[in-house]
Write a protein that holds these residues in place. Structure first.
Motif, PDB file in Angstrom:
ATOM      1  N   GLN A   1       0.788  -1.384  -0.112  1.00  0.00           N
ATOM      2  CA  GLN A   1       0.321  -0.040  -0.211  1.00  0.00           C
ATOM      3  C   GLN A   1       0.893   1.129   0.113  1.00  0.00           C
ATOM      4  O   GLN A   1       2.368   1.458   0.743  1.00  0.00           O
TER       5      GLN A   1
ATOM      6  N   ARG B   1      -3.227   5.828  -0.978  1.00  0.00           N
ATOM      7  CA  ARG B   1      -4.757   4.701  -1.173  1.00  0.00           C
ATOM      8  C   ARG B   1      -4.496   3.534  -1.849  1.00  0.00           C
ATOM      9  O   ARG B   1      -5.274   3.422  -2.527  1.00  0.00           O
ATOM     10  N   LYS B   2      -3.257   3.469  -2.757  1.00  0.00           N
ATOM     11  CA  LYS B   2      -3.113   2.713  -3.745  1.00  0.00           C
ATOM     12  C   LYS B   2      -3.252   1.186  -3.325  1.00  0.00           C
ATOM     13  O   LYS B   2      -2.061   1.487  -1.932  1.00  0.00           O
TER      14      LYS B   2
END
Length: 98
Positions: free
Chosen positions: A78, A81-82
């Motif tokens: 992560q 927000r990905k």
């Protein structure tokens, strides 16, 4: 002809003989190198909470709970927000957690 030198040479600069020699001898590479490449390509990833939900066959809220529980933390990459999840590793971790 030197196989390594031909691999570095652009195709448009090769003669027909050099190109055919390269094609015939490229299959004679060590099998280990090909297996390593196929291992890297075979990884399957899912993206985001929706990807996790599809992977487990559940709802988005179930996927959120699973992610927050920490069971699949090793499979998650992560950045902000990905979210990227190695699906095979995540399924293995879920299986071993129960």
């Amino acid at each position: 002809m030197n196989l390594e030198a031909l691999k570095e040479k652009p195709i448009f600069q090769m003669t027909g003989e050099e190109f055919l020699f390269l094609q015939r001898n490229i299959d004679k590479e060590p099998q280990e190198a090909k297996e390593t490449l196929s291992d890297n390509v075979s990884k399957k990833y899912v993206y985001g909470i929706r990807g996790i939900a599809k992977l487990i066959g559940g709802s988005i809220s179930s996927a959120n709970r699973l992610k927050k529980s920490g069971v699949i933390d090793e499979a998650i990459i992560q950045n902000g927000r990905k979210i990227i999840v190695d699906s095979e590793l995540a399924l293995e971790l879920i299986k071993n957690s129960k």
